[in-house]
Motif scaffolding. Structure first.
Motif, PDB file in Angstrom:
ATOM      1  N   ILE A 145       0.468  -1.440   0.187  1.00 10.89           N
ATOM      2  CA  ILE A 145      -0.194  -0.127   0.073  1.00 10.89           C
ATOM      3  C   ILE A 145       0.706   1.029   0.202  1.00 10.89           C
ATOM      4  O   ILE A 145       0.440   1.778  -1.039  1.00 10.89           O
ATOM      5  N   PRO A 146       1.662   1.399   1.386  1.00 11.66           N
ATOM      6  CA  PRO A 146       2.329   3.051   0.938  1.00 11.66           C
ATOM      7  C   PRO A 146       3.373   3.440  -0.301  1.00 11.66           C
ATOM      8  O   PRO A 146       3.675   3.523  -0.858  1.00 11.66           O
ATOM      9  N   THR A 147       3.363   1.785  -0.772  1.00 10.36           N
ATOM     10  CA  THR A 147       5.132   1.649  -1.781  1.00 10.36           C
ATOM     11  C   THR A 147       4.171   1.787  -3.107  1.00 10.36           C
ATOM     12  O   THR A 147       4.502   3.026  -4.000  1.00 10.36           O
ATOM     13  N   VAL A 148       3.171   1.564  -3.400  1.00  8.20           N
ATOM     14  CA  VAL A 148       1.934   2.542  -4.225  1.00  8.20           C
ATOM     15  C   VAL A 148       1.184   3.668  -4.514  1.00  8.20           C
ATOM     16  O   VAL A 148       1.589   4.422  -5.584  1.00  8.20           O
ATOM     17  N   TRP A 149       1.186   3.641  -3.137  1.00 11.17           N
ATOM     18  CA  TRP A 149       0.560   5.320  -3.191  1.00 11.17           C
ATOM     19  C   TRP A 149       1.567   6.444  -3.018  1.00 11.17           C
ATOM     20  O   TRP A 149       1.485   7.282  -3.312  1.00 11.17           O
ATOM     21  N   ALA A 150       3.147   5.978  -3.020  1.00 13.99           N
ATOM     22  CA  ALA A 150       3.576   6.614  -2.789  1.00 13.99           C
ATOM     23  C   ALA A 150       4.368   7.250  -4.674  1.00 13.99           C
ATOM     24  O   ALA A 150       5.318   6.490  -4.421  1.00 13.99           O
ATOM     25  N   THR A 151       3.334   7.523  -5.507  1.00 15.46           N
ATOM     26  CA  THR A 151       3.885   7.988  -7.179  1.00 15.46           C
ATOM     27  C   THR A 151       5.216   8.305  -6.636  1.00 15.46           C
ATOM     28  O   THR A 151       5.535   7.372  -7.830  1.00 15.46           O
ATOM     29  N   LYS A 152       5.872   9.003  -6.660  1.00 14.65           N
ATOM     30  CA  LYS A 152       6.728   9.787  -6.945  1.00 14.65           C
ATOM     31  C   LYS A 152       8.140   8.811  -7.182  1.00 14.65           C
ATOM     32  O   LYS A 152       9.210   9.390  -7.508  1.00 14.65           O
ATOM     33  N   HIS A 153       8.038   7.290  -6.209  1.00 16.62           N
ATOM     34  CA  HIS A 153       9.005   6.784  -6.089  1.00 16.62           C
ATOM     35  C   HIS A 153       8.515   5.339  -6.297  1.00 16.62           C
ATOM     36  O   HIS A 153       9.069   4.858  -6.448  1.00 16.62           O
ATOM     37  N   TRP A 154       7.669   4.993  -7.301  1.00 14.96           N
ATOM     38  CA  TRP A 154       7.163   4.365  -8.084  1.00 14.96           C
ATOM     39  C   TRP A 154       8.442   4.067  -9.914  1.00 14.96           C
ATOM     40  O   TRP A 154       8.512   2.599  -9.633  1.00 14.96           O
ATOM     41  N   PRO A 155       9.629   4.317  -9.928  1.00 16.76           N
ATOM     42  CA  PRO A 155      10.760   3.922 -10.618  1.00 16.76           C
ATOM     43  C   PRO A 155      11.468   3.356  -9.679  1.00 16.76           C
ATOM     44  O   PRO A 155      12.303   2.864 -10.746  1.00 16.76           O
ATOM     45  N   LEU A 156      11.132   3.394  -8.947  1.00 20.77           N
ATOM     46  CA  LEU A 156      12.359   2.346  -8.249  1.00 20.77           C
ATOM     47  C   LEU A 156      11.650   1.268  -8.060  1.00 20.77           C
ATOM     48  O   LEU A 156      12.789   0.106  -8.001  1.00 20.77           O
ATOM     49  N   TRP A 157      10.599   0.553  -8.433  1.00 24.90           N
ATOM     50  CA  TRP A 157      10.451  -0.480  -8.198  1.00 24.90           C
ATOM     51  C   TRP A 157       9.332  -0.676  -9.754  1.00 24.90           C
ATOM     52  O   TRP A 157       9.123  -2.241 -10.325  1.00 24.90           O
ATOM     53  N   PHE A 158       8.190   0.245  -9.990  1.00 29.19           N
ATOM     54  CA  PHE A 158       7.006  -0.444 -10.965  1.00 29.19           C
ATOM     55  C   PHE A 158       8.094  -0.767 -12.820  1.00 29.19           C
ATOM     56  O   PHE A 158       8.856  -0.094 -13.206  1.00 29.19           O
ATOM     57  N   PRO A 159       7.608  -1.785 -13.005  1.00 26.53           N
ATOM     58  CA  PRO A 159       8.488  -2.482 -14.132  1.00 26.53           C
ATOM     59  C   PRO A 159       8.042  -1.241 -15.898  1.00 26.53           C
ATOM     60  O   PRO A 159       6.710  -0.705 -15.278  1.00 26.53           O
ATOM     61  N   PHE A 160       8.865  -0.769 -16.195  1.00 31.75           N
ATOM     62  CA  PHE A 160       8.604  -0.139 -17.255  1.00 31.75           C
ATOM     63  C   PHE A 160       8.797   1.717 -17.121  1.00 31.75           C
ATOM     64  O   PHE A 160       8.725   2.620 -17.800  1.00 31.75           O
ATOM     65  N   CYS A 161       8.354   1.836 -15.489  1.00 31.72           N
ATOM     66  CA  CYS A 161       8.316   3.258 -15.866  1.00 31.72           C
ATOM     67  C   CYS A 161       9.545   4.083 -14.847  1.00 31.72           C
ATOM     68  O   CYS A 161      10.746   3.404 -14.441  1.00 31.72           O
ATOM     69  N   ASP A 162      10.011   5.155 -15.932  1.00 31.11           N
ATOM     70  CA  ASP A 162      10.898   6.018 -15.577  1.00 31.11           C
ATOM     71  C   ASP A 162      10.402   6.857 -15.026  1.00 31.11           C
ATOM     72  O   ASP A 162      12.022   7.475 -14.083  1.00 31.11           O
ATOM     73  N   SER A 163       9.587   7.693 -14.981  1.00 29.12           N
ATOM     74  CA  SER A 163       9.284   9.221 -13.739  1.00 29.12           C
ATOM     75  C   SER A 163       8.051   9.387 -13.862  1.00 29.12           C
ATOM     76  O   SER A 163       7.167   8.568 -14.330  1.00 29.12           O
ATOM     77  N   VAL A 164       7.424   9.539 -12.516  1.00 34.76           N
ATOM     78  CA  VAL A 164       6.295  10.147 -12.370  1.00 34.76           C
ATOM     79  C   VAL A 164       6.693  11.335 -11.501  1.00 34.76           C
ATOM     80  O   VAL A 164       7.457  12.049 -10.758  1.00 34.76           O
ATOM     81  N   GLU A 165       5.723  12.320 -12.823  1.00 32.71           N
ATOM     82  CA  GLU A 165       5.543  13.865 -11.592  1.00 32.71           C
ATOM     83  C   GLU A 165       3.922  14.337 -11.009  1.00 32.71           C
ATOM     84  O   GLU A 165       3.455  13.815 -11.460  1.00 32.71           O
ATOM     85  N   MET A 166       3.711  14.419  -9.555  1.00 35.10           N
ATOM     86  CA  MET A 166       2.670  14.959  -8.771  1.00 35.10           C
ATOM     87  C   MET A 166       2.671  16.047  -9.352  1.00 35.10           C
ATOM     88  O   MET A 166       2.722  17.595  -9.596  1.00 35.10           O
ATOM     89  N   LEU A 167       1.574  16.068  -9.998  1.00 36.74           N
ATOM     90  CA  LEU A 167       0.679  17.099 -11.011  1.00 36.74           C
ATOM     91  C   LEU A 167      -0.332  17.831  -9.993  1.00 36.74           C
ATOM     92  O   LEU A 167      -1.064  18.793 -10.208  1.00 36.74           O
ATOM     93  N   ARG A 168      -0.995  17.176  -9.416  1.00 37.91           N
ATOM     94  CA  ARG A 168      -2.046  17.998  -8.150  1.00 37.91           C
ATOM     95  C   ARG A 168      -2.451  16.506  -6.885  1.00 37.91           C
ATOM     96  O   ARG A 168      -2.931  15.992  -6.860  1.00 37.91           O
ATOM     97  N   PHE A 169      -2.160  16.764  -5.599  1.00 36.15           N
ATOM     98  CA  PHE A 169      -2.488  16.167  -4.394  1.00 36.15           C
ATOM     99  C   PHE A 169      -3.685  16.945  -3.990  1.00 36.15           C
ATOM    100  O   PHE A 169      -3.132  18.200  -3.059  1.00 36.15           O
ATOM    101  N   TYR A 170      -4.985  16.398  -4.247  1.00 37.75           N
ATOM    102  CA  TYR A 170      -5.918  16.715  -3.379  1.00 37.75           C
ATOM    103  C   TYR A 170      -5.692  16.192  -2.213  1.00 37.75           C
ATOM    104  O   TYR A 170      -6.048  17.554  -0.884  1.00 37.75           O
TER     105      TYR A 170
END
Length: 332
Positions: A145-170
């Motif tokens: 849950i925290p691994t998936v929730w922390a989207t900006k850290h997806w490149p550490l583990w998510f297959p094919f993921c190069d980067s994630v940018e937070m556009l809006r945190f409601y």
């Protein structure tokens, strides 16, 4: 010896009184006496980890979500329900592309061209244990849950993921991100709304819905952001709607369902689509688990335990309590 201790105690008390006076004087110079009194922190009290977790569990229902976001979540949920996958997908035109450890079905639609995919996975078929969210000594140690929730850290583990940018945190339960992928020699990206609902008490699962802005929205306003330009030369991946459900069954096994409908903007060959979906179905959970042992001391660990807002921290600890209570009821 007794006189020495008494003197030390008096000296300590005097120093504490002097510190309080200094804090009051400083606060009064910039605000009211009432604010000054409030600014003096009460001495810390010892609380158990369980007390902390229990007090934070209420945060799940207190997270404030803008009305616009709630309405968008409800609309996306309605789309998922209206296009629910039948119990026997192959009976309604779904192609079975399953792997031994994951049921995977793919279906194409026209006008406009869309790809529909459905995963059904028992985590124990892929890994011995899938920790959902583990806490020790007031700190988050690991968990899907925290691994998936922390989207900006997806490149550490998510297959094919190069980067994630937070556009809006409601809020801790709703956000907008831009995800960039590199698959073989191809760069892809998508803009994604994520909405999280805790339905553990009523339905036994946590649900996450996903949805992209309409095709061709680059540079336009959408959900409070200006949609960013494309990351590469290929059309952007557009997720019409998607939903993920995690059913905690035991402390080691989680049942997972994922359904998505995406616009076929690139017109990729069918074999590439099949390859990507099959790889995602069998790689995401093992990659998640493999990454858990790397969390201590990692940027994700520092983020979860040192950089979160109190609202986000309360949300995660509250969810941890919900999981514990749910599993306790199942084994009672």
């Amino acid at each position: 010896m007794g006189v020495s201790c008494s003197c030390n105690e008096q000296l300590s008390t005097a120093l504490e009184d002097q510190q309080i006076v200094e804090e009051l004087t400083k606060a009064v110079s910039s605000s009211s006496v009432a604010e000054a009194v409030e600014s003096i922190q009460a001495p810390p009290t010892e609380t158990s980890e369980n007390q902390v977790v229990e007090s934070q569990a209420v945060a799940l229902s207190k997270a404030e979500v803008p009305a616009e976001v709630e309405a968008f979540y409800a609309e996306t949920k309605s789309l998922l329900e209206a296009n629910a996958v039948p119990e026997v997908p192959s009976s309604t035109g779904w192609q079975d592309i399953s792997k031994p450890s994951a049921k995977v079905f793919l279906k194409s639609k026209a006008a406009p061209a869309r790809d529909c995919v459905y995963f059904h996975i028992q985590s124990q078929d892929q890994v011995p244990k899938l920790p959902m969210l583990e806490v020790a000594e007031g700190k988050i140690t690991c968990g899907a849950i925290p691994t998936v929730w922390a989207t900006k850290h997806w490149p550490l583990w998510f297959p094919f993921c190069d980067s994630v940018e937070m556009l809006r945190f409601y809020s801790p339960t709703s956000m907008l991100v831009q995800v960039k992928l590199k698959v073989l020699f191809v760069t892809l990206d998508f803009v994604l709304f994520l909405g999280i609902k805790d339905l553990i008490d009523t339905k036994g699962f946590v649900e996450v819905v996903f949805r992209s802005p309409p095709e061709g929205s680059e540079g336009k306003e959408w959900m409070g952001i200006t949609v960013p330009p494309l990351a590469g030369s290929l059309p952007r991946i557009c997720i019409a709607f998607a939903g993920f459900k995690a059913y905690p069954k035991t402390e080691t096994n989680v049942e997972v369902e994922y359904q998505a409908e995406m616009l076929d903007t690139a017109g990729a060959p069918q074999w590439i689509k099949i390859f990507i979906f099959q790889q995602l179905s069998i790689r995401i959970i093992p990659e998640l688990v493999k990454f858990q042992q790397k969390i201590p001391g990692s940027p994700l660990h520092r983020y979860l335990n040192s950089e979160l807002t109190q609202e986000s921290r309360d949300f995660l600890f509250g969810l941890h309590k919900k999981f514990q209570d749910h599993l306790a009821r199942r084994t009672a």
